[in-house]
Design a protein around this motif. Structure first.
Motif, short mmCIF file in Angstrom:
data_model
loop_
_atom_site.label_atom_id
_atom_site.label_comp_id
_atom_site.label_asym_id
_atom_site.label_seq_id
_atom_site.Cartn_x
_atom_site.Cartn_y
_atom_site.Cartn_z
N ARG A 26 -0.02 -11.71 13.61
CA ARG A 26 0.13 -10.27 13.04
C ARG A 26 0.05 -10.46 11.30
O ARG A 26 -0.52 -9.63 10.74
CB ARG A 26 1.29 -9.65 13.25
CG ARG A 26 1.27 -9.16 14.87
CD ARG A 26 2.58 -8.06 14.97
NE ARG A 26 3.97 -8.35 14.56
CZ ARG A 26 4.61 -9.04 15.56
NH1 ARG A 26 4.37 -9.30 16.73
NH2 ARG A 26 5.99 -9.44 14.98
N ASN A 27 0.61 -11.66 10.83
CA ASN A 27 0.60 -11.73 9.42
C ASN A 27 -0.58 -12.59 8.95
O ASN A 27 -0.72 -12.86 7.94
CB ASN A 27 1.83 -12.47 9.30
CG ASN A 27 2.77 -11.72 8.99
OD1 ASN A 27 2.93 -10.58 9.20
ND2 ASN A 27 4.39 -12.54 9.14
N GLY A 28 -1.45 -12.88 10.25
CA GLY A 28 -2.74 -13.64 9.64
C GLY A 28 -2.61 -15.17 9.45
O GLY A 28 -3.57 -15.70 9.09
N LEU A 29 -1.71 -15.91 9.78
CA LEU A 29 -1.43 -17.25 9.77
C LEU A 29 -2.12 -17.88 10.91
O LEU A 29 -2.67 -19.02 10.76
CB LEU A 29 -0.04 -17.73 9.80
CG LEU A 29 0.47 -18.98 9.61
CD1 LEU A 29 -0.01 -19.54 8.05
CD2 LEU A 29 1.82 -19.32 9.54
N LEU A 30 -2.16 -17.31 11.97
CA LEU A 30 -2.85 -17.93 13.05
C LEU A 30 -4.05 -16.64 13.78
O LEU A 30 -3.85 -15.63 13.36
CB LEU A 30 -1.99 -18.00 14.27
CG LEU A 30 -0.96 -19.31 14.16
CD1 LEU A 30 -0.17 -19.34 15.30
CD2 LEU A 30 -1.44 -20.41 13.67
N ALA A 70 5.60 -19.80 3.89
CA ALA A 70 6.78 -19.16 4.44
C ALA A 70 6.89 -17.76 4.52
O ALA A 70 7.31 -17.01 5.63
CB ALA A 70 8.10 -19.41 3.71
N ALA A 71 6.07 -16.92 3.81
CA ALA A 71 6.03 -15.57 3.95
C ALA A 71 5.03 -14.96 5.04
O ALA A 71 5.28 -13.98 5.37
CB ALA A 71 5.07 -14.93 2.39
N PHE A 72 4.44 -16.03 5.79
CA PHE A 72 3.63 -15.65 7.05
C PHE A 72 4.27 -15.87 8.15
O PHE A 72 3.86 -15.39 9.21
CB PHE A 72 2.30 -16.52 7.06
CG PHE A 72 1.33 -16.13 6.08
CD1 PHE A 72 0.19 -15.15 6.35
CD2 PHE A 72 1.36 -16.94 4.83
CE1 PHE A 72 -0.57 -15.03 5.25
CE2 PHE A 72 0.33 -16.68 3.72
CZ PHE A 72 -0.66 -15.56 4.13
N LEU A 73 5.75 -16.44 7.97
CA LEU A 73 6.51 -16.48 9.41
C LEU A 73 7.79 -15.61 9.24
O LEU A 73 8.45 -15.80 10.43
CB LEU A 73 7.16 -18.11 9.07
CG LEU A 73 6.09 -19.28 9.11
CD1 LEU A 73 6.73 -20.46 8.59
CD2 LEU A 73 5.31 -19.22 10.40
N ILE A 74 7.81 -14.53 8.60
CA ILE A 74 8.78 -13.47 8.55
C ILE A 74 8.30 -12.16 8.85
O ILE A 74 7.06 -12.00 8.80
CB ILE A 74 9.55 -13.54 7.39
CG1 ILE A 74 8.83 -13.25 6.15
CG2 ILE A 74 10.26 -14.73 7.23
CD1 ILE A 74 9.45 -13.04 4.89
N VAL A 92 0.13 -13.43 0.30
CA VAL A 92 -1.02 -13.74 -0.57
C VAL A 92 -1.41 -15.32 0.04
O VAL A 92 -0.79 -16.19 -0.02
CB VAL A 92 -0.66 -13.86 -2.10
CG1 VAL A 92 -2.13 -14.21 -2.92
CG2 VAL A 92 -0.22 -12.32 -2.66
N TRP A 93 -2.65 -15.36 0.31
CA TRP A 93 -3.25 -16.93 0.92
C TRP A 93 -3.35 -17.49 -0.47
O TRP A 93 -4.47 -17.40 -1.49
CB TRP A 93 -4.47 -16.40 1.49
CG TRP A 93 -4.57 -16.33 3.14
CD1 TRP A 93 -4.39 -15.36 3.67
CD2 TRP A 93 -4.21 -17.60 3.98
NE1 TRP A 93 -4.21 -15.84 5.21
CE2 TRP A 93 -3.95 -17.13 5.13
CE3 TRP A 93 -4.01 -18.88 3.67
CZ2 TRP A 93 -3.69 -17.94 6.21
CZ3 TRP A 93 -3.60 -19.69 4.90
CH2 TRP A 93 -3.67 -19.10 6.09
N PRO A 94 -2.86 -18.66 -0.20
CA PRO A 94 -3.24 -19.89 -1.49
C PRO A 94 -4.97 -20.14 -1.22
O PRO A 94 -5.11 -20.50 -0.06
CB PRO A 94 -2.46 -20.99 -1.31
CG PRO A 94 -1.25 -20.52 -0.72
CD PRO A 94 -1.78 -19.35 0.43
#
Length: 609
Positions: A26-30, A70-74, A92-94
């Motif tokens: 949902r957060n775009g990390l995966l 960490a911001a993508f895990l909450i 924000v994606w690095p």
């Protein structure tokens, strides 16, 4: 560690990592992709970041993800209605971490799977109390001889009744928290409704934007356990609607008979033992670390520990030796403190706050009552209520030189005035023996904006009906130091009103009692106990013949639904803001005899009569 304990811990980790992967999508990390395996199309997770930054060292790579992503895990922030706050800034994606190439095959698949595993582990936060609760539950299943497949089968069925008794302080709250806050128990997610259940009439409820299966949480501690008749009504309602029932006990008081005798699954477990501590430490530090320190673990006074003690002593990043030393110290401290409390008798302890366990509160309340009679205790602990006697109908308001305030002379009260006059007529018939109290409307919820005269209305009723007025408020009740003192103030206030009967009991700020909440929420047992006690007092479980009850509030929507259900404060009247004629009537009352002087002066100055 036995097979069952190992299995339940693996399941706990599995369901949490599964939720973390879904959150990461949902957060775009995966990202979710599809693949063909043996002719079947299956979905799989792949990282949205470049996995080439990982070095293959599990601990270092896990910390790398936590430091940078960490911001993508909450969970995203939510608004007041529980929906994602669209105005909040997205993570924000690095730029150097974003993966731009599509998923590869062969050797690259292993790197992608490793990255997905790291994401799940980096976001995993397994509390020690949660792990301990799962292990205690597994031990209870083993001790009770219940097959796991049978337990799961009853969970799948509607209206299953489950009774669990584990003699560990804190378990009565931790098990409902496990059920509600994790996906550990199958066929959920769940939301618990404590105590009075009759205002919920559906199998599922939307909670924080998610549909959850409702279950009835039976209170066990005596300080807020409902009466037998109320318990029976709760069970009938829950089972008629197909909702599961859960009763959890942590003391010898045990599960209520109505639940115990009708339960489908009955689990009983012992307290914290050395074997249990070894299993918990193994789950955190591994079997090798436990084997090296098994001699130190064996000397811990495990029976003196609580679930909170385990959370304090065993923490992420702490060495196993430090955790063992802390457990030894806490056990000694608890044992000494309990021995001192026995010696001191009724001396107050700093541990007896609203955050103490339900078992300690119930035990303390029982000790207090056994040491003193209820009557002596009521006299020793004043309720804070004020008793106001009516002004004689042919007299004047003391110190004001004007006729007493009467319902008949009130202006702007509309339906409230009509209700009070109806009560006045019924009271005369009741006193004459022509009308039963149960046939009268004697309980009112009075609401309206601040300053609309709710207290004035109560004083006017006192004068019109010529009966005493007992004035209290929820804030006065909450001045009790501990929960049992608060509940005593409530009960003693009603007892004081019955002693004045016939009279009016006016409860101001009644919205302060709040609403019942999920049994796993912080301090839920405290507030649920207060609401349940008020329901019991309003319900007639304690006879209230001769007492007219008026509850006043500025916020009627913040009162528990059960409080103004039939038989309690069922009549709800709102006092509106006064209009021009009402304001004129109010002004005329306060001017009293001076009104003639004002009117005469106005005519002499050329005004119209």
């Amino acid at each position: 560690m036995d097979r069952l304990s190992s299995f339940v811990l693996r399941r706990l980790r599995h369901v949490q990592r599964r939720e973390i992967r879904r959150l990461a999508v949902r957060n775009g990390l995966l990202m979710m992709t599809t693949a063909i395996v043996d002719g079947f199309v299956v979905g799989r997770y792949v990282p949205a970041f470049d996995p080439s930054h990982l070095i293959g060292e599990l601990d270092q790579d896990r910390q790398w993800i936590r430091d940078r992503l960490a911001a993508f895990l909450i969970d995203a922030p939510k608004d007041s209605s529980g929906r994602p706050d669209l105005l909040s800034a997205a993570p924000v994606w690095p730029a150097q971490l974003r993966r731009r190439l599509p998923a590869g095959n062969g050797a690259d698949d292993a790197a992608l799977a490793y990255a997905v595993r790291l994401v799940a582990e980096a976001g995993e936060v397994l509390g020690i109390k949660t792990m301990a609760t799962v292990l205690l539950l597994a031990a209870a299943i083993e001790e009770s001889g219940v097959e796991l497949r049978d337990l799961v089968a009853f969970l799948r069925q509607p209206a299953g009744v489950f009774a669990v008794q584990v003699s560990v302080e804190g378990f009565e709250r931790s098990l409902p928290h496990l059920v509600e806050e994790t996906a550990f128990v199958p066929f959920g997610p769940y939301v618990g409704m404590a105590a009075d259940f009759t205002f919920v009439d559906e199998l599922w409820r939307y909670v924080e934007g998610q549909a959850k299966r409702v279950f009835l949480q039976i209170p066990v501690a005596k300080s807020y356990r409902p009466s037998s008749s109320a318990m029976r009504a709760q069970l009938l309602w829950a089972l008629a609607h197909g909702s599961p029932v859960l009763a959890v006990a942590e003391t010898h008081q045990g599960v209520p008979d109505q639940v115990d005798l009708t339960s489908d699954v009955r689990l009983t477990g012992g307290g914290i033992s050395v074997t249990f501590l070894a299993d918990l430490l193994e789950a955190v530090y591994g079997s090798d670390a436990v084997s090296r320190h098994d001699g130190l673990i064996a000397v811990i006074d495990a029976g003196a520990l609580t679930l909170d003690d385990l959370s304090i002593a065993i923490r992420p990043g702490r060495s196993i030796l430090s955790s063992i030393e802390a457990l030894v110290g806490l056990a000694v401290h608890n044992r000494e403190e309990r021995d001192n409390e026995k010696d001191k008798g009724h001396t107050a302890s700093s541990r007896r706050l609203i955050t103490q366990s339900p078992s300690e509160r119930a035990a303390q309340s029982s000790q207090d009552r056994s040491a003193k009679g209820d009557n002596r205790r009521s006299k020793a602990q004043p309720t804070g209520a004020e008793v106001i006697n009516p002004v004689p109908a042919d007299g004047e308001t003391p110190g004001e030189g004007r006729p007493p305030l009467l319902v008949e002379t009130l202006t702007g009260y509309g339906a409230a005035k009509d209700w009070a006059l109806g009560v006045k007529a019924d009271l005369a018939d009741y006193l004459a023996g022509d009308l039963a109290w149960s046939d009268m409307s004697t309980k009112l919820l009075l609401s309206g904006p601040p300053g609309t005269g709710k207290t004035t209305f109560a004083r006017a009723m006192c004068n019109s009906l010529q009966i005493p007025l007992v004035v209290t408020s929820v804030s006065t009740w909450l001045q009790g130091e501990y929960l049992n003192a608060v509940l005593d103030r409530m009960a003693n206030t009603f007892a004081e009103a019955r002693a004045q009967a016939p009279c009016i009991l006016f409860i101001d700020e009644i919205d302060g009692i709040g609403m019942r909440v999920s049994a796993s929420r912080q301090h839920a047992d405290y507030w649920n106990a207060c609401v349940n006690k008020l329901i019991e007092l309003l319900d007639g479980a304690v006879k209230s013949a001769g007492v007219i009850i008026v509850g006043a509030t500025n916020r009627p929507n913040e009162i528990d639904e059960a409080i103004h259900r039939s038989g309690r404060l069922e009549t709800h009247i709102e006092i509106p803001r006064p209009d021009i004629p009402s304001l004129a009537g109010i002004l005329a009352h306060h001017l009293g005899a001076d009104l003639d002087v004002v009117a005469k002066s106005d005519i002499q100055d050329g005004g119209q009569p």
